[in-house]
Design a protein around this motif. Structure first.
Motif, PDB file in Angstrom:
ATOM      1  N   ALA A  93     -30.410 108.577  52.868  1.00  0.00           N
ATOM      2  CA  ALA A  93     -29.209 108.304  52.068  1.00  0.00           C
ATOM      3  C   ALA A  93     -28.589 106.967  52.462  1.00  0.00           C
ATOM      4  N   ALA A  94     -28.606 106.657  53.744  1.00  0.00           N
ATOM      5  CA  ALA A  94     -28.014 105.413  54.222  1.00  0.00           C
ATOM      6  C   ALA A  94     -28.880 104.200  53.901  1.00  0.00           C
ATOM      7  N   THR A  95     -30.179 104.390  53.819  1.00  0.00           N
ATOM      8  CA  THR A  95     -31.071 103.240  53.654  1.00  0.00           C
ATOM      9  C   THR A  95     -31.677 103.109  52.264  1.00  0.00           C
ATOM     10  N   VAL A  96     -31.717 104.196  51.481  1.00  0.00           N
ATOM     11  CA  VAL A  96     -32.376 104.145  50.175  1.00  0.00           C
ATOM     12  C   VAL A  96     -31.392 104.427  49.049  1.00  0.00           C
ATOM     13  N   SER A  97     -30.850 105.636  49.030  1.00  0.00           N
ATOM     14  CA  SER A  97     -29.946 106.024  47.944  1.00  0.00           C
ATOM     15  C   SER A  97     -29.039 107.148  48.416  1.00  0.00           C
ATOM     16  N   ARG A  98     -27.753 107.032  48.105  1.00  0.00           N
ATOM     17  CA  ARG A  98     -26.813 108.080  48.505  1.00  0.00           C
ATOM     18  C   ARG A  98     -27.114 109.409  47.833  1.00  0.00           C
ATOM     19  N   ARG A  99     -27.775 109.363  46.681  1.00  0.00           N
ATOM     20  CA  ARG A  99     -28.110 110.610  45.974  1.00  0.00           C
ATOM     21  C   ARG A  99     -29.015 111.509  46.804  1.00  0.00           C
ATOM     22  N   ILE A 100     -29.817 110.919  47.678  1.00  0.00           N
ATOM     23  CA  ILE A 100     -30.716 111.707  48.522  1.00  0.00           C
ATOM     24  C   ILE A 100     -29.930 112.650  49.419  1.00  0.00           C
ATOM     25  N   PHE A 101     -28.747 112.231  49.818  1.00  0.00           N
ATOM     26  CA  PHE A 101     -27.910 113.068  50.675  1.00  0.00           C
ATOM     27  C   PHE A 101     -27.653 114.429  50.035  1.00  0.00           C
ATOM     28  N   TYR A 102     -27.400 114.439  48.732  1.00  0.00           N
ATOM     29  CA  TYR A 102     -27.048 115.675  48.041  1.00  0.00           C
ATOM     30  C   TYR A 102     -28.232 116.620  47.863  1.00  0.00           C
ATOM     31  N   VAL A 103     -29.425 116.090  47.836  1.00  0.00           N
ATOM     32  CA  VAL A 103     -30.615 116.922  47.667  1.00  0.00           C
ATOM     33  C   VAL A 103     -31.202 117.330  49.009  1.00  0.00           C
ATOM     34  N   SER A 104     -31.146 116.437  49.973  1.00  0.00           N
ATOM     35  CA  SER A 104     -31.837 116.659  51.235  1.00  0.00           C
ATOM     36  C   SER A 104     -30.916 117.099  52.375  1.00  0.00           C
ATOM     37  N   ALA A 105     -29.845 116.350  52.618  1.00  0.00           N
ATOM     38  CA  ALA A 105     -29.012 116.619  53.794  1.00  0.00           C
ATOM     39  C   ALA A 105     -27.926 117.664  53.554  1.00  0.00           C
ATOM     40  N   LEU A 106     -27.246 117.592  52.428  1.00  0.00           N
ATOM     41  CA  LEU A 106     -26.116 118.495  52.190  1.00  0.00           C
ATOM     42  C   LEU A 106     -26.510 119.978  52.194  1.00  0.00           C
ATOM     43  N   PRO A 107     -27.586 120.372  51.512  1.00  0.00           N
ATOM     44  CA  PRO A 107     -27.976 121.791  51.608  1.00  0.00           C
ATOM     45  C   PRO A 107     -28.313 122.201  53.042  1.00  0.00           C
ATOM     46  N   ALA A 108     -28.912 121.284  53.800  1.00  0.00           N
ATOM     47  CA  ALA A 108     -29.241 121.597  55.195  1.00  0.00           C
ATOM     48  C   ALA A 108     -27.979 121.729  56.047  1.00  0.00           C
ATOM     49  N   ILE A 109     -26.973 120.910  55.773  1.00  0.00           N
ATOM     50  CA  ILE A 109     -25.703 121.019  56.505  1.00  0.00           C
ATOM     51  C   ILE A 109     -25.054 122.374  56.227  1.00  0.00           C
ATOM     52  N   ALA A 110     -25.010 122.756  54.958  1.00  0.00           N
ATOM     53  CA  ALA A 110     -24.431 124.061  54.595  1.00  0.00           C
ATOM     54  C   ALA A 110     -25.221 125.197  55.241  1.00  0.00           C
TER      55      ALA A 110
END
Length: 120
Positions: A93-110
């Motif tokens: 998300a920091a290096t490519v696209s912020r949208r990746i955060f919502y698909v990859s990192a956010l579900p994992a955080i929850a």
């Protein structure tokens, strides 16, 4: 609580699997080009690299599924693979696209928050 946590772990696994499919198989398609906001020329030139880099998402998805099926050390496996998904998704998300955060990192955080709340 554990059941809800497991649903979120499964959701995180699906997100990782989707990232694998997008990077390995759909990179040069209109969906891939639009999703990553790149030109068709760049998509064509970088397809092999994208496929290689997306492979880790498959390993994360497999690890998360393994953590759901594991009889022993399931808690530790969930925590490990969720933390890996959070780190990888945040970096992308920091290096490519912020949208990746919502698909990859956010579900994992929850999922991680729910797994930790449910405990062993």
């Amino acid at each position: 609580m554990a059941t809800v946590a497991n649903y979120f772990v499964a959701l995180s696994a699906l997100g990782q699997f989707w990232c694998l499919v997008l990077g390995m198989f759909l990179w040069r398609t209109p969906l891939g080009v639009t999703n990553y906001d790149m030109t068709q020329e760049f998509a064509n030139a970088s397809a092999k690299l994208a496929a290689h880099q997306s492979l880790y998402n498959g390993f994360l998805a497999i690890g998360l599924v393994w953590s759901l099926l594991a009889v022993s050390h399931a808690f530790e496996l969930k925590v490990f693979f969720l933390v890996c998904a959070i780190v990888a998704g945040s970096h992308c998300a920091a290096t490519v696209s912020r949208r990746i955060f919502y698909v990859s990192a956010l579900p994992a955080i929850a999922a991680l928050a729910l797994v930790l709340a449910a405990g062993r």
